[in-house]
Design an enzyme around this catalytic site. Structure first.
Site, PDB file in Angstrom:
ATOM      1  N   GLU A   1     -34.166  24.550  -8.708  1.00 18.30           N
ATOM      2  CA  GLU A   1     -34.457  25.678  -9.603  1.00 18.30           C
ATOM      3  C   GLU A   1     -35.950  25.827  -9.821  1.00 18.30           C
ATOM      4  OE1 GLU A   1     -35.352  27.795 -13.360  1.00 18.30           O
ATOM      5  OE2 GLU A   1     -35.802  25.719 -12.830  1.00 18.30           O
ATOM      6  N   GLU A   2     -36.642  24.709  -9.917  1.00 18.29           N
ATOM      7  CA  GLU A   2     -38.060  24.743 -10.279  1.00 18.29           C
ATOM      8  C   GLU A   2     -38.933  25.427  -9.232  1.00 18.29           C
ATOM      9  OE1 GLU A   2     -39.259  24.118 -13.065  1.00 18.29           O
ATOM     10  OE2 GLU A   2     -37.972  22.694 -14.120  1.00 18.29           O
TER      11      GLU A   2
ATOM     12  N   ASP B   1     -36.094  19.859 -20.044  1.00 17.70           N
ATOM     13  CA  ASP B   1     -36.012  20.777 -18.901  1.00 17.70           C
ATOM     14  C   ASP B   1     -35.505  20.039 -17.674  1.00 17.70           C
ATOM     15  OD1 ASP B   1     -36.290  23.039 -17.355  1.00 17.70           O
ATOM     16  OD2 ASP B   1     -38.447  22.831 -17.097  1.00 17.70           O
TER      17      ASP B   1
ATOM     18  N   GLU C   1     -30.750  26.116 -20.403  1.00 23.78           N
ATOM     19  CA  GLU C   1     -32.198  25.909 -20.386  1.00 23.78           C
ATOM     20  C   GLU C   1     -32.689  25.765 -21.830  1.00 23.78           C
ATOM     21  OE1 GLU C   1     -34.439  25.600 -18.023  1.00 23.78           O
ATOM     22  OE2 GLU C   1     -33.795  26.680 -16.217  1.00 23.78           O
TER      23      GLU C   1
ATOM     24  N   HIS D   1     -42.629  20.557 -18.700  1.00 21.85           N
ATOM     25  CA  HIS D   1     -43.683  20.432 -17.686  1.00 21.85           C
ATOM     26  C   HIS D   1     -44.943  19.762 -18.240  1.00 21.85           C
ATOM     27  CE1 HIS D   1     -42.026  23.817 -14.844  1.00 21.85           C
ATOM     28  NE2 HIS D   1     -41.046  23.171 -15.477  1.00 21.85           N
TER      29      HIS D   1
ATOM     30  N   HIS E   1     -29.759  23.050 -13.973  1.00 15.70           N
ATOM     31  CA  HIS E   1     -30.431  22.507 -12.790  1.00 15.70           C
ATOM     32  C   HIS E   1     -30.766  21.039 -13.007  1.00 15.70           C
ATOM     33  CE1 HIS E   1     -34.637  22.491 -14.375  1.00 15.70           C
ATOM     34  NE2 HIS E   1     -34.315  23.621 -14.975  1.00 15.70           N
TER      35      HIS E   1
ATOM     36  N   ASP F   1     -33.070  19.304 -11.048  1.00 13.41           N
ATOM     37  CA  ASP F   1     -34.413  18.915 -10.630  1.00 13.41           C
ATOM     38  C   ASP F   1     -35.412  19.048 -11.764  1.00 13.41           C
ATOM     39  OD1 ASP F   1     -33.932  21.769 -10.275  1.00 13.41           O
ATOM     40  OD2 ASP F   1     -35.884  21.891  -9.278  1.00 13.41           O
TER      41      ASP F   1
END
Length: 431
Positions: free
Chosen positions: A179-180, A145, A203, A402, A112, A114
């Site tokens: 995805e997030e 990520d 991931e 994150h 992903h 994003d």
């Protein structure tokens, strides 16, 4: 005594060795820095910018590329749509296919584009989208990520091409948005008709192979009160006070739902967490608040029907309301906005797990990585639901994702790229 890489080289031969030797380690680092510098926050214009950037890269690698604008109203209206939280005006799908396929299988390389917002700027050392390099480690939002996973896929594809390896099957690259906040990009990609025989998602997995994900459902509690002037608060009912027994009941529900978890998740203190993330109430300091809205996240057990997970939380809230004098007459309501992640897992005994494990061992000279599950939701479950066996193996550690401490080692990105090379060649075959 041979080094780890020397041992890895001896484990591979011919086309495999040529492809491994073609990995450009300096280019891996440059690619990672370039990807981090595009601030592709979920739903932002830069998310689309990165998709267009990656489409150009795939074309230069000789892949047949499909870059399309997704029909958002149509996807949102689909009964199986997995939910979304970030507002957006557009979303772009991106799929690339190697052109030299024959009668072999198709392996999907997925990632992903994003990233989550960086949060408080003061928590970062400088701009989170200006990557900082300290030795072998790159810091920045999206570093692990999952810009590192994207860089590993690109490096592997470039190495296979540079080595002149001809594939018997095909590689399908799925680079996805959203995805997030639920999985919009993968859902739209699968709805467009793209698939494969198996899927490798890079991931961050901290050196392990993730073969199962728990799910996660966003919920909203709306708790009523009765407004009054704060000087005579006894004339009103605070929605904050009314919420407290519900909060305690949810804590008890979390304890009950984490009894005897699946062995793949047994190492985690709370495999299926239930967390209230936001609480909003009141609009004036001198008023008794007549409304509280709490939003949170309900973990879904491996193999559990999300509908049953929702029903269990709703029963818990109803029971707590029935036991409270105010809430019995003015019950809280539960709704389910935002991302809705079911659980998912690789079918037991599927060979992809061992192929990836052996590829990593042969590519690095290390022991095969151990298998475990993950407590968070991911796009793995969308591929699993579509009948496409999928697992996760990628650079970095979800523990720093994150956060303002997000980082990844370039050496680890290179190791994953080498693993992807061998996984591709051993899965789709060569001519």
């Amino acid at each position: 005594m041979p080094s780890g890489l020397e041992a890895a080289a001896s484990a591979a031969s011919g086309q495999e060795a040529a492809a491994l030797a073609a990995i450009d380690e300096a280019a891996v680092g440059r690619t990672l820095l370039e990807l981090i510098a595009i601030p592709s926050v979920t739903g932002s214009p830069a998310e689309s910018e990165l998709q267009h950037h990656l489409a150009g890269r795939l074309e230069r690698l000789g892949l047949e590329t499909d870059l399309w604008s997704m029909d958002l109203p149509e996807l949102y209206a689909h009964p199986d749509f997995p939910g979304t939280e970030a507002p957006r005006e557009e979303a772009w799908g991106l799929v690339g296919h190697t052109p030299d396929g024959g009668d072999g299988p198709t392996l999907i390389l997925q990632g992903h584009v994003d990233v989550v917002p960086p949060g408080d700027p003061a928590a970062w050392e400088g701009d989170p989208f200006v990557p900082r390099v300290r030795g072998d480690v790159v810091h920045g939002r999206g570093a692990c990520d999952m810009k590192a996973g994207l860089a590993a896929h690109l490096a592997a594809l470039a190495a296979i091409r540079a080595a002149g390896v001809r594939l018997r099957g095909r590689v399908a690259v799925h680079f996805v948005v959203g995805e997030e906040d639920g999985g919009l990009g993968t859902f739209g990609t699968l709805r467009r008709g793209y698939g494969g025989d198996s899927c490798l998602i890079t991931e961050p997995t901290a050196g392990t192979v993730i073969t199962a994900n728990a799910g996660a459902l966003t919920f909203r509690l709306t708790v009523p009160g009765r407004a009054a002037h704060a000087s005579s608060r006894e004339a009103g009912v605070s929605a904050v006070d009314a919420y407290l027994p519900l909060h305690r009941a949810l804590a008890g529900l979390e304890t009950d739902r984490n009894h005897a978890p699946d062995p793949l998740l047994a190492e985690y203190p709370i495999p299926y967490s239930l967390s209230v993330g936001t609480v909003r109430s009141g609009d004036w300091a001198s008023s008794v608040p007549d409304l509280l809205i709490a939003e949170g996240r309900l973990g879904v057990r491996l193999g559990e029907d999300p509908a049953e997970a929702r029903a269990e939380l709703e029963r818990c809230v109803a029971k707590a309301c029935a036991a409270d004098p105010w809430l019995a007459a003015h019950p809280a309501t539960v709704t389910w906005p935002g991302g809705q992640f079911a659980s998912g897992r690789l079918p037991a005994g599927h060979p992809l797990r061992d192929v990836v494990g052996r590829a990593h061992a042969d590519a690095t000279g290390a022991a095969p990585p151990r298998e475990r599950g993950a407590t968070y939701g991911s796009d793995l479950r969308l591929y699993a639901a579509a009948g496409i066996p999928a697992l996760q193996f990628g650079p970095g550690d979800i523990a720093v994702a994150h956060s303002a401490a997000e980082r990844v080692s370039v050496r680890e990105v290179v190791e994953v790229a080498r693993t992807v090379v061998l996984t591709v060649l051993r899965t789709v075959g060569t001519k």
